[in-house]
Design an enzyme around this catalytic site. Structure first.
Site, mmCIF file in Angstrom:
data_model
loop_
_atom_site.group_PDB
_atom_site.id
_atom_site.type_symbol
_atom_site.label_atom_id
_atom_site.label_comp_id
_atom_site.label_asym_id
_atom_site.label_seq_id
_atom_site.Cartn_x
_atom_site.Cartn_y
_atom_site.Cartn_z
ATOM 1 N N SER A 1 7.425 11.577 8.839
ATOM 2 C CA SER A 1 8.214 12.023 9.006
ATOM 3 C C SER A 1 8.418 12.267 10.416
ATOM 4 C CB SER A 1 8.694 13.362 8.645
ATOM 5 O OG SER A 1 10.280 14.291 8.710
ATOM 6 N N ARG B 1 7.816 4.964 5.491
ATOM 7 C CA ARG B 1 8.082 5.600 4.410
ATOM 8 C C ARG B 1 9.249 5.476 3.746
ATOM 9 N NH1 ARG B 1 9.668 11.862 3.528
ATOM 10 N NH2 ARG B 1 10.346 10.745 2.084
ATOM 11 N N THR C 1 13.601 18.255 5.481
ATOM 12 C CA THR C 1 11.909 19.012 5.658
ATOM 13 C C THR C 1 12.869 20.892 4.871
ATOM 14 O OG1 THR C 1 10.990 18.505 7.095
ATOM 15 C CG2 THR C 1 10.301 20.348 6.419
ATOM 16 N N CYS D 1 8.609 -5.349 3.110
ATOM 17 C CA CYS D 1 6.905 -4.655 3.010
ATOM 18 C C CYS D 1 6.509 -4.532 4.766
ATOM 19 C CB CYS D 1 6.325 -5.352 2.303
ATOM 20 S SG CYS D 1 4.485 -4.360 2.734
ATOM 21 N N CYS E 1 -1.454 -1.668 1.045
ATOM 22 C CA CYS E 1 -0.501 -0.612 1.074
ATOM 23 C C CYS E 1 -0.205 0.899 1.451
ATOM 24 C CB CYS E 1 0.119 -0.530 -0.353
ATOM 25 S SG CYS E 1 1.526 0.373 -0.949
ATOM 26 N N CYS F 1 5.245 3.287 0.844
ATOM 27 C CA CYS F 1 6.115 3.598 1.217
ATOM 28 C C CYS F 1 7.407 3.805 0.183
ATOM 29 C CB CYS F 1 6.830 2.805 2.243
ATOM 30 S SG CYS F 1 7.303 1.034 1.724
ATOM 31 N N CYS G 1 9.137 -1.944 -1.369
ATOM 32 C CA CYS G 1 9.489 -3.253 -2.780
ATOM 33 C C CYS G 1 9.616 -2.267 -3.980
ATOM 34 C CB CYS G 1 7.724 -3.364 -2.905
ATOM 35 S SG CYS G 1 6.920 -2.559 -2.969
#
Length: 545
Positions: A55, A300, A336, A489, A514, A517, A520
């Site tokens: 984050s 992400r 958060t 991606c 990968c 995130c 896809c």
């Protein structure tokens, strides 16, 4: 295969992020206060708590103040107070300083590594009696004979690419619970199944998402201003694409820089990763990074739909909390405090439900949320994100009217567009985008970026990026949309390569790259890609993200 062992708890929490850990701590606080036994388990797929947490992050402490009032004395890693906010509109050659929207005022907030905050929260949870199991991915929801959730099962370890057990095979474990709290984060793989099984989205608008990319830089002292915060909109994104950036000055001469692109973008030639790399070369920004070095990278997805896109939050045997439900406050660029509050409210509702000894759904979780400051906060900003479905200029005008004039009390609620994957136009109808080659100083390629994420997947395991139909990527995605998976991606997982045997091109999936995130799973125009959890502990290992 060997029969799975089972462990029983009063509450199992899937996900060791802010919402799951806040729920766990609050449950144990209530158990101590009332003298009521309540066993709690947190299951985290990352190799450790915080390994998969990414984050910005600027934290508003409202929920933390309620959960652990003496967090400063207990050493919470909130060390950098926000000191200055700036908001820029970028043109290609210059920037314009904009009035600061009220939601972006960070007075009293802290710039943090959210991964480190979660590690500290896990320590508080364990001290309170919570059992925390990291490195174990919840791969399956378990149901009882009446169709209610009765817990989850971790995935088997030591399964080969062929789907057969290897000599190192270890069966998964069943974690059974009276109530299961799903705190998987954005686009949770188990939550997807729950949404479909219980039709939880029938009264909600389609969720809309963004992809957030982030780098951590160590810069020369003269480029660093601890506590400074900068947000930008505009260049390099086209006006029909929602997004913007953040630059947060941490301690130790570090700057967190990130770029967010709404996944409702229409041009299949657009690459969020390349836009991020190009952004850092802006004349008003590049001087902040020159002479520095990039030390971390990650990405992400973010759930941006707000109240309009919230699913039904309860179902027999379980509840949804945090970003897996969609509690992000988009105009604040913060999730958060809202995630933690949702976990705390869920814990209180679940605890009372367990004390009553009743079966079925947790009855008043949603009502308690609606009576909380969380609901009021999200209701006040509900029209900001959907305003931008009409483009940048109309979005700024509508958002300004809603925030500055009506102050969140508009007598209307704007709607989102349809699902993000439906927004892509055909490739032939869109202008191709030529991105500059990375210079290795300010801009970089995907593979060197993934290296900094410390991503690792055991190679001899089934691919966790599954295709419903293996012919679709070439026959549909490549033919009609130019193969957008090779661009959306951020980790170089998908690439189309020449294959003489196939008589053309084929899609190669580099699953070991990968970073989890979920882009896809969200943006694939035919919804042919289904992201499932890999072997527990695999994926990125973020140290300070």
């Amino acid at each position: 295969m060997s029969e799975r062992e089972a462990m029983e708890f009063d509450v199992v929490i899937v996900g060791g992020g802010p919402s799951g850990l806040a729920a766990a701590i609050r449950l144990r606080q209530l158990a101590e206060q009332t003298g009521t036994p309540c066993s709690v388990c947190v299951l985290e797929k990352g190799s450790e708590i915080g390994a998969h947490i990414l984050s910005g992050a600027v934290i508003e402490t409202r929920a933390l103040d309620e959960l652990i009032p003496d967090w400063k004395a207990k050493g919470a890693p909130l060390n950098v107070a926000a000191t200055e906010d700036r908001f820029w509109f970028l043109t290609e050659p210059n920037h314009i300083r904009m009035p600061l929207p009220p939601t972006m005022n960070n007075h009293g907030n802290y710039i943090v590594s959210l991964g480190n905050v979660c590690r500290w929260l896990a320590e508080q949870a364990e001290a309170a009696g919570v059992e925390v199991y990291a490195g174990f991915a919840a791969a399956e929801v378990l149901y009882d004979e009446q169709g209610a959730v009765r817990g989850v099962a971790t995935g088997d370890m030591g399964i080969g690419k062929d789907g057969q057990p290897t000599p190192a095979h270890t069966p998964g474990v069943e974690l059974l619970a009276r109530v299961t709290i799903f705190a998987e984060g954005c686009r949770g793989s188990l939550t997807k199944g729950l949404l479909a099984r219980y039709d939880l989205t029938k009264d909600a608008q389609p969720q809309t998402y963004g992809i957030g990319l982030k780098e951590l830089w160590e810069v020369p002292p003269e480029n660093h201003h601890q506590g400074h915060i900068l947000h930008t909109i505009g260049w390099p994104l086209p006006t029909n694409t929602y997004g913007g950036s953040f630059l947060y000055h941490l301690d130790n001469n570090q700057i967190a820089v990130g770029f967010v692109v709404g996944l409702d973008y229409p041009n299949p030639w657009l690459s969020p990763f390349e836009e991020f790399q190009r952004f850092k070369t802006h004349p008003s920004l590049r001087g902040m990074f020159e002479g520095g070095r990039r030390i971390a990278y990650g990405a992400r997805a973010l759930a941006e739909g707000g109240l309009q896109s919230l699913p039904k939050l309860t179902f027999p045997g379980g509840v949804l909390v945090g970003d897996t439900a969609g509690f992000l406050n988009v105009p604040k660029i913060k999730g958060t405090h809202t995630a933690m509050k949702s976990g705390m409210v869920a814990a209180e509702a679940v605890f009372d439900h367990l004390r009553r000894g009743t079966a079925g759904e947790v009855p008043d979780y949603t009502a308690r949320l609606q009576d909380s400051w969380l609901w009021s906060e999200l209701r006040g900003v509900r029209n900001i994100r959907p305003a931008f479905r009409h483009g940048l200029w109309a979005g700024l005008a509508l958002a300004g009217l809603d925030a500055l004039v009506l102050r969140g009390h508009a007598p209307w609620t704007l709607s989102h567009h349809g699902a993000d994957h439906d927004s892509l136009k055909k490739a032939e109808a869109c202008e191709k985008i030529t991105y500059p080659k990375p210079d290795g100083k300010l801009s970089f390629d995907r593979l060197s970026s993934v290296f900094l994420s410390n991503t690792n997947h055991e190679e001899n395991q089934p691919c966790h990026l599954t295709l419903k139909d293996a012919t679709v990527p070439v026959a549909v995605n490549l033919a009609l949309y130019g193969g957008p998976e090779a661009r959306y991606c951020p980790a170089g997982v998908y690439e189309f390569i020449d294959d003489a045997a196939a008589g053309g091109q084929r899609l190669q999936i580099n699953a070991q790259n990968c970073v989890h995130c979920k882009t896809c799973d969200i943006k694939d125009p035919t919804q042919n890609i289904n992201w499932v959890v890999p072997q527990g502990g695999d994926g990125p290992n973020y140290p300070n993200m």
